[in-house]
Design a protein around this motif. Structure first.
Motif, mmCIF file in Angstrom:
data_model
loop_
_atom_site.group_PDB
_atom_site.id
_atom_site.type_symbol
_atom_site.label_atom_id
_atom_site.label_comp_id
_atom_site.label_asym_id
_atom_site.label_seq_id
_atom_site.Cartn_x
_atom_site.Cartn_y
_atom_site.Cartn_z
ATOM 1 N N ILE A 237 -4.039 -3.919 10.886
ATOM 2 C CA ILE A 237 -4.861 -4.972 10.295
ATOM 3 C C ILE A 237 -4.089 -5.672 9.177
ATOM 4 O O ILE A 237 -3.790 -5.074 8.140
ATOM 5 N N ALA A 238 -3.816 -6.961 9.377
ATOM 6 C CA ALA A 238 -2.951 -7.702 8.465
ATOM 7 C C ALA A 238 -3.573 -7.926 7.095
ATOM 8 O O ALA A 238 -2.898 -7.793 6.076
ATOM 9 N N GLU A 239 -4.861 -8.269 7.043
ATOM 10 C CA GLU A 239 -5.474 -8.683 5.781
ATOM 11 C C GLU A 239 -5.508 -7.578 4.730
ATOM 12 O O GLU A 239 -5.580 -7.845 3.537
ATOM 13 N N GLU A 240 -5.440 -6.315 5.176
ATOM 14 C CA GLU A 240 -5.448 -5.220 4.215
ATOM 15 C C GLU A 240 -4.293 -4.244 4.406
ATOM 16 O O GLU A 240 -4.217 -3.234 3.713
ATOM 17 N N GLY A 241 -3.390 -4.535 5.342
ATOM 18 C CA GLY A 241 -2.233 -3.674 5.558
ATOM 19 C C GLY A 241 -2.603 -2.278 5.990
ATOM 20 O O GLY A 241 -1.954 -1.295 5.612
ATOM 21 N N SER B 22 -10.629 8.006 -1.602
ATOM 22 C CA SER B 22 -9.786 7.832 -0.427
ATOM 23 C C SER B 22 -8.783 8.976 -0.326
ATOM 24 O O SER B 22 -8.586 9.735 -1.269
ATOM 25 N N SER B 23 -8.175 9.081 0.829
ATOM 26 C CA SER B 23 -7.181 10.129 1.070
ATOM 27 C C SER B 23 -5.841 9.466 1.351
ATOM 28 O O SER B 23 -5.612 8.941 2.438
ATOM 29 N N ALA B 24 -4.953 9.484 0.362
ATOM 30 C CA ALA B 24 -3.652 8.835 0.526
ATOM 31 C C ALA B 24 -2.774 9.644 1.474
ATOM 32 O O ALA B 24 -2.781 10.877 1.451
ATOM 33 N N THR C 4 -12.026 4.263 12.188
ATOM 34 C CA THR C 4 -11.753 4.279 10.748
ATOM 35 C C THR C 4 -10.380 3.683 10.466
ATOM 36 O O THR C 4 -9.524 3.621 11.353
ATOM 37 N N THR C 5 -10.188 3.242 9.246
ATOM 38 C CA THR C 5 -8.887 2.726 8.842
ATOM 39 C C THR C 5 -8.299 3.596 7.744
ATOM 40 O O THR C 5 -9.028 4.189 6.943
ATOM 41 N N ILE C 6 -6.985 3.671 7.733
ATOM 42 C CA ILE C 6 -6.262 4.313 6.638
ATOM 43 C C ILE C 6 -5.379 3.237 6.020
ATOM 44 O O ILE C 6 -4.617 2.568 6.728
ATOM 45 N N LYS C 7 -5.485 3.058 4.722
ATOM 46 C CA LYS C 7 -4.756 1.965 4.078
ATOM 47 C C LYS C 7 -4.006 2.371 2.819
ATOM 48 O O LYS C 7 -3.289 1.545 2.242
ATOM 49 N N TYR C 8 -4.153 3.588 2.359
ATOM 50 C CA TYR C 8 -3.421 4.023 1.168
ATOM 51 C C TYR C 8 -2.363 5.029 1.571
ATOM 52 O O TYR C 8 -2.675 6.063 2.162
ATOM 53 N N PHE C 9 -1.111 4.708 1.258
ATOM 54 C CA PHE C 9 0.007 5.508 1.738
ATOM 55 C C PHE C 9 0.849 6.110 0.618
ATOM 56 O O PHE C 9 1.976 6.528 0.823
ATOM 57 N N ASN D 193 0.806 -1.213 0.000
ATOM 58 C CA ASN D 193 0.000 0.000 0.000
ATOM 59 C C ASN D 193 0.846 1.274 0.000
ATOM 60 O O ASN D 193 0.287 2.372 -0.076
ATOM 61 N N GLY D 194 2.170 1.120 0.097
ATOM 62 C CA GLY D 194 3.056 2.286 0.062
ATOM 63 C C GLY D 194 3.531 2.763 1.412
ATOM 64 O O GLY D 194 4.152 3.834 1.522
ATOM 65 N N GLY D 195 3.246 2.014 2.482
ATOM 66 C CA GLY D 195 3.670 2.418 3.815
ATOM 67 C C GLY D 195 5.168 2.261 4.035
ATOM 68 O O GLY D 195 5.816 1.434 3.402
ATOM 69 N N LYS D 196 5.702 3.064 4.955
ATOM 70 C CA LYS D 196 7.123 3.017 5.297
ATOM 71 C C LYS D 196 7.260 2.424 6.691
ATOM 72 O O LYS D 196 6.774 2.994 7.663
ATOM 73 N N PHE D 197 7.945 1.307 6.766
ATOM 74 C CA PHE D 197 7.995 0.490 7.976
ATOM 75 C C PHE D 197 9.362 0.583 8.643
ATOM 76 O O PHE D 197 10.385 0.394 7.994
#
Length: 214
Positions: free
Chosen positions: A125-129, A201-203, A183-188, A59-63
């Motif tokens: 949340i693992a299933e959708e990152g 959505s709001s990335a 709420t969830t945020i999933k687009y990074f 999803n573009g997240g930085k870990f």
């Protein structure tokens, strides 16, 4: 700062997992190491931790993995330095995080133009990152009302399989004073022009500081 160039001290029980993520060979490029991890993590038998990191990065997240509080402080400062966020305004509602903001001379009271949101979360949340928030972290702000940049502090025990698991965990955690605005945020990262899955959505440019707590 390139997150794939960071060297971590990893507990033995998690060593194989984080080797998959960061790689151990100096001869391979960062892109090759990441691609190798993503390929190996496409197996349906992977752990929940691996599934989360796979989907989160997709999803573009930085870990950024942190074994202890000292590494957490160091990685937080690295993010500030990379983005030139020292002595800037920050949106933060968690009093437990104020100390780290004070140490870096960041203003979080009555801010008008915050550079980023610094927050804990309910679960990962693992299933959708995705990252699951509630009013305890973001008050009544909608995702598009939050700063474009977000730094999330979470622990490894907060990783759950599905969103329904996260909602169940919230019900168990808050017997009274149940939070709102869940709420969830999933687009990074910004969607490509041909990608319609992020419509509406709001990335966010999101960094995850994940602290080992097992």
């Amino acid at each position: 700062m390139n997150v794939f160039n960071i060297t971590f001290k990893v507990p033995i029980q998690n060593m194989s997992f984080f080797r998959k993520l960061f790689g151990s060979s100096n001869s391979a490029s960062d892109d090759e190491k990441e691609n190798e991890f993503l390929k190996s993590s496409s197996d349906t038998n992977i752990s929940i931790d691996e599934q989360f990191i796979f989907n989160f990065k997709k999803n573009g997240g930085k870990f950024l993995y942190c074994e202890n509080q000292e590494e957490l402080k160091e990685q937080f400062e690295n993010i500030l330095e990379e983005n030139d966020w020292f002595e800037s305004e920050v949106l933060c509602y968690d009093t437990k995080l104020f100390k780290l903001l004070n140490e870096n001379r960041l203003e979080y009271q009555k801010v008008k133009h915050p550079k980023f949101l610094f927050a804990n979360c309910e679960n990962l949340i693992a299933e959708e990152g995705s990252v699951l928030f509630s009013s305890n972290q973001i008050k009544q702000h909608k995702p598009n009302e939050l700063p474009a940049n977000i730094i999330v502090f979470a622990t490894t025990s907060q990783i759950l399989g599905a969103k329904s698991d996260g909602l169940s965990a919230i019900k168990k955690k808050y017997v009274s004073d149940y939070p709102t605005n869940i709420t969830t945020i999933k687009y990074f990262e910004k969607a490509k022009e041909e990608d319609f899955t992020q419509y509406g959505s709001s990335a966010k440019n999101l960094y995850l500081l994940l602290l080992e707590d097992f």
